[in-house]
Design an enzyme around this catalytic site. Structure first.
Site, short mmCIF file in Angstrom:
data_model
loop_
_atom_site.label_atom_id
_atom_site.label_comp_id
_atom_site.label_asym_id
_atom_site.label_seq_id
_atom_site.Cartn_x
_atom_site.Cartn_y
_atom_site.Cartn_z
N ASP A 40 -12.70 -23.18 6.36
CA ASP A 40 -11.70 -24.15 6.74
C ASP A 40 -11.03 -23.28 7.84
OD1 ASP A 40 -9.87 -26.23 5.48
OD2 ASP A 40 -11.41 -26.56 4.21
N HIS A 75 -4.72 -27.23 3.95
CA HIS A 75 -5.75 -27.15 2.85
C HIS A 75 -7.27 -26.59 2.56
CE1 HIS A 75 -10.33 -29.08 3.83
NE2 HIS A 75 -10.10 -30.46 3.77
N ASN A 170 -14.35 -38.72 4.96
CA ASN A 170 -13.62 -39.90 4.14
C ASN A 170 -13.67 -41.07 4.75
OD1 ASN A 170 -13.34 -37.68 2.38
ND2 ASN A 170 -11.60 -37.01 3.34
N SER A 253 -12.92 -33.29 0.70
CA SER A 253 -13.24 -32.18 0.51
C SER A 253 -12.90 -31.29 -0.46
CB SER A 253 -11.72 -32.01 1.60
OG SER A 253 -12.12 -32.28 2.86
#
Length: 270
Positions: A40, A75, A170, A253
């Site tokens: 990530d 994130h 998404n 996520s």
């Protein structure tokens, strides 16, 4: 949050039946014995609810960078918190980490703006696959549609008995993304607290021959993604740049690390 016999937990943990698993495992830190690599934007290990046991960073050329754990976008920290946040959060709120005892590896493959190259991400996958004690590759990232360059690294990870958990994207109805689209990955979509699929998450039937350039011979003619769903709307987890605060986030996520955490609970119990 939801009060259980074990502790106060977020709706995502309750939806995944995590408190019952904790009670059954009867461990002080469920997930102990398992390791998850979070590929990530990094992890802020200054957050009191997180402990980073291993760290590596790759640049856009796939070269390893000398650095210490950090996260500019937040994130990766939020994702890591859902995987492994402390069972008793320092901020005093509900527990939000599925497998608090897991060994957590930060694999920074996204830049400070949250983007990453295919080369960069695959380098992180290769590194995690080479780590003997990593059990799960957690990937809340990807590109729309099918991307053949992800097939080999996912299958290589599987060959080393590692599970690749990937968010499906998404982009809404009738869409999905890679590496989640790779048949050998465990793809994850998002639902809200009422177990309704979110507007940003979706499902798609993949036509193997039509959608992939060079699919493996052992794949079925078609298959559906995602394989599973988990909480991905208004998910509470660790907030980067703070000592003990949490933040709410939305996306597949946020769903994928619930699944990676459950996989870690199972692995740790074996």
């Amino acid at each position: 949050s939801i009060e259980t016999a074990t502790t106060d937990v977020t709706y995502g943990l309750e939806m995944s039946n995590v408190p019952a698993a904790w009670d059954r495992l009867d461990e002080s830190e469920p997930g102990t014995g398992a390791s998850v690599a979070v590929l990530d934007s990094g992890i802020d290990d200054d957050h009191e609810d997180l402990e980073v046991d291993g760290w590596v960073e790759f640049n856009s050329y796939g070269w390893e960078v000398d650095s210490t754990p950090h996260d500019a976008t937040g994130h990766g920290t939020h994702v890591a918190g859902t995987v492994a946040g402390a069972q008793a959060p320092a901020g005093g709120g509900p527990a939000y980490g599925v497998a608090p005892g897991v060994s957590l590896y930060g694999v920074k493959v996204l830049d400070e703006d949250g983007s990453g190259s295919f080369t960069q991400i695959i380098a992180g996958m290769e590194w995690a696959t080479e780590q003997e004690n990593v059990d799960v590759l957690q990937m809340s990232l990807g590109s729309a549609g099918t991307a053949d360059m992800f097939i080999e690294p996912v299958r290589n990870a599987n060959a080393e008995e590692k599970l690749v958990v990937a968010s499906v994207g998404n982009d809404g109805e009738g869409t999905s993304g890679s590496p989640g689209n790779v048949y050998d990955a465990l793809s994850v979509g998002a639902v809200d607290s009422s177990e309704t699929v979110t507007e940003f998450s979706s499902s798609e039937t993949i036509d193997t021959e039509a959608d992939w350039e060079d699919p493996p011979d052992d794949w079925p003619d078609e298959y559906d993604v995602p394989v599973v769903v988990a909480a991905g709307a208004g998910v509470e987890s660790a907030d980067s740049g703070t000592d003990d605060e949490t933040a709410l986030s939305w996306g597949t996520s946020m769903a994928a690390p619930h699944v990676a955490g459950v996989a870690a609970l199972i692995t740790g119990a074996l």
